[in-house]
Scaffold this motif. Sequence first.
Motif, PDB file in Angstrom:
ATOM      1  N   GLY A 126     -13.622 -25.269  64.782  1.00 32.13           N
ATOM      2  CA  GLY A 126     -13.415 -24.910  66.193  1.00 32.13           C
ATOM      3  C   GLY A 126     -14.748 -24.687  66.889  1.00 32.13           C
ATOM      4  O   GLY A 126     -14.975 -25.146  68.005  1.00 32.13           O
ATOM      5  N   VAL A 146      -9.026 -23.635  70.841  1.00 33.93           N
ATOM      6  CA  VAL A 146      -8.087 -22.748  70.149  1.00 33.93           C
ATOM      7  C   VAL A 146      -7.712 -23.379  68.822  1.00 33.93           C
ATOM      8  O   VAL A 146      -7.496 -24.576  68.743  1.00 33.93           O
ATOM      9  CB  VAL A 146      -6.789 -22.598  70.984  1.00 33.93           C
ATOM     10  CG1 VAL A 146      -5.802 -21.674  70.295  1.00 33.93           C
ATOM     11  CG2 VAL A 146      -7.092 -22.119  72.374  1.00 33.93           C
ATOM     12  N   SER A 147      -7.608 -22.567  67.794  1.00 32.50           N
ATOM     13  CA  SER A 147      -7.063 -23.075  66.531  1.00 32.50           C
ATOM     14  C   SER A 147      -5.592 -22.661  66.481  1.00 32.50           C
ATOM     15  O   SER A 147      -5.262 -21.492  66.643  1.00 32.50           O
ATOM     16  CB  SER A 147      -7.826 -22.465  65.351  1.00 32.50           C
ATOM     17  OG  SER A 147      -7.071 -22.675  64.174  1.00 32.50           O
ATOM     18  N   THR A 213     -10.920 -17.808  65.910  1.00 40.02           N
ATOM     19  CA  THR A 213     -10.672 -19.193  65.449  1.00 40.02           C
ATOM     20  C   THR A 213     -10.947 -19.369  63.953  1.00 40.02           C
ATOM     21  O   THR A 213     -10.175 -20.027  63.257  1.00 40.02           O
ATOM     22  CB  THR A 213     -11.504 -20.240  66.247  1.00 40.02           C
ATOM     23  OG1 THR A 213     -12.822 -19.775  66.366  1.00 40.02           O
ATOM     24  CG2 THR A 213     -10.930 -20.518  67.600  1.00 40.02           C
ATOM     25  N   GLU A 217      -8.140 -20.787  61.230  1.00 36.85           N
ATOM     26  CA  GLU A 217      -8.377 -21.988  60.406  1.00 36.85           C
ATOM     27  C   GLU A 217      -8.199 -21.666  58.927  1.00 36.85           C
ATOM     28  O   GLU A 217      -7.607 -22.450  58.165  1.00 36.85           O
ATOM     29  CB  GLU A 217      -9.793 -22.532  60.664  1.00 36.85           C
ATOM     30  CG  GLU A 217      -9.926 -23.190  62.031  1.00 36.85           C
ATOM     31  CD  GLU A 217     -11.370 -23.392  62.490  1.00 36.85           C
ATOM     32  OE1 GLU A 217     -11.571 -24.163  63.431  1.00 36.85           O
ATOM     33  OE2 GLU A 217     -12.289 -22.757  61.933  1.00 36.85           O
TER      34      GLU A 217
END
Length: 468
Positions: A126, A146-147, A213, A217
Motif C-alpha cells: 500500500g 486503502v488495503s 494498511t 495486508e
Amino acid sequence: MKISVIGAGYVGLTTAACLAEIGHSVCCADNDEAKLNMLRRAQMPFFEPHLEEMVSRNYRAGRLQFEAPDSTVTGAEVVFICVGTPPLENGEADLSAVAKVARTIAEHTTGYCLVIEKSTVPVQTGQQLKRQLQLYSQKGLRCDVVSNPEFLREGSAIQDFFHPDRIVIGVEREEVATQLREIYRPILEQTFTCPVHSECTHAQKPAWIVTDTNSAELIKHASNSFLAMKISFINMVADLCEAVGADVTKVALGMGMDPRIGAAFLKPGIGFGGFCFPKDVQAFVRIASKAGCDFSLLKEVENINKRRIERLVEKVRQELWVIRGRKIAVFGLAFKPNTDDVRFAPAIELIRALVRDGAKVSAYDPQATEKARTVLPDIQYCSSPYEAAQEAEAIIITTEWEEFRKLDWDELKKLVTRPLVVDGRNMFQPGEMTCRGFHYISTGRQPESSTDNGVSITPPQELHAVLK
Ligand code: UGA
C-alpha cells in the motif's frame, strides 16, 4: 456510487458483480479484450456458482459495464485493484500487474481518487502504491490508498461477499474508512435481498475492522497461512492415526469443539491446493525472511503439504504392487468442489505422479475437464465417473464433489477390474464401503473400521456439567 474494478478474474469479477448487485454503478476492466467481449455476452471465463446470472442481470440493467483499463480509470473516484499476484520462481508475489495498474491510474486520473487494494499483496505494498501513484501522476492526482483484503472462497465467493464474517479496512486516515463504510453499507447492515439465498436476509452483520494498511495486508496473508497450517497439522495427525489405529475424524471432532481451536479446516486428505494457499504460504515465508524473521513453521506446512501426494501414491502402490500399465480412475480434477479451477490442484499433481509411474489414468470431473486438458493433455477424460471406472484397478477420489456422494457403487463394482477405492477426501464411511464390496482406503482412518458411527457426543451444556 461509481466504482471502477480493475481485473476480471475470480476476485475482480465477483467484486464487480456483487457491488453492482447492491446498487453501485460499476465498470470492470481487464487487459484481455477477448475476455471483455465474452463478459459482454454474459459468457463466464470460469465457473463460479451464481456468478453468470448476476453478471448478466446487472449488465442488462446497466449497472455493470466492461471496458479497457485506461477508459475505466479516466476520471474514476473509486478504483478497486483486483489483478493477479502470481508467484515468482523464488516464491515472492509478482507485483508487476499491480504496478501497471498504479501507473494507469496515475496517468489517467485527475482530482481525487480512492485506490482500494484487494489483490493479495505483501505487507507495505500500500505504501509503495501510494508512492508510485504520486510519482507517475500527470494530472495532479490526489489519492488515498486503502488495503481491503478479500476472504472469498472459490465455489462460494458470492455467498462470502454478501455475508462476510468481517470486512477489513487498512487506512492511513480515519475519514477514508467512512468512504469505505458507505460502499459496503448494504452488506454491513445486511439491508439488501440476498440474490443467492433468500434465507440469508437476516444473516449476521459482519465485523468492521479498521487498521493501518500494513496490518490489513498482514491480516490476509496471516489468515491464509494459518488456515493452511491447520490443514497440514491435521494431515500429520491423520498419519499418526493410521500408524496407531485411531480415527482422525473423531480426533478432529473432539479438537474442533474447543472454540479456541474451531472445527473448520480440520479435514485431512490429499492436501491444500488452489491459487491462494500454496502461493500465499510461500509469499508469507519470503515476506518474513526479508524482514529478518525465519518463519520456519510455515516452511514445514509447505513441506507436509507437498508430501501428501507421494503418500497417497504410496497407498496405491502398496495395493497394486506395480503401477506401470495399470488403469487408474481419478474422480475429481478441480482443487476443490464447485469450481473449475485446477491451478495447484492436488489432483493434477497426483495424476502427474501416477503417469510418471506408468499408470493409464482415466479422469472425471463435473466442471474442470476443459481446464485440466490444457495442463494435462495426454490422459483419458471421461464424461461420467462410470466411464472412468471401466476396467480400472483403482478409483482415487481427489475432489469431494457432491455428485460423488450419490454414485451407484453397485454399478461401479460391476465396471471395475478390481474393487479398490483410495479416498483422498474421506467422503465415505469405511464400513459402508466394505459392505458394498470395496476395499476402501482413506486418510487417517482404519480401512475396515467396525465403529464408523462409534462416536457419541453429549450436547455441550451436558458435557460441561459432566466435566464440572
Ligand atoms: C482461500 C481462503 O479460504 C479464502 O478465505 C481466501 O479469500 C482465498 O483463499 C484467497 O486468498 O483468495 P480458496 O482457495 O478458494 O479460499 O479455498 P479453500 O476453501 O480455503 O480451500 C483451499 C484448499 O484447502 C483446497 O484445496 C481444499 O480442498 C483444502 N482444504 C480445506 C483441506 O484440505 N482441508 C480442509 O479442512 C479445508
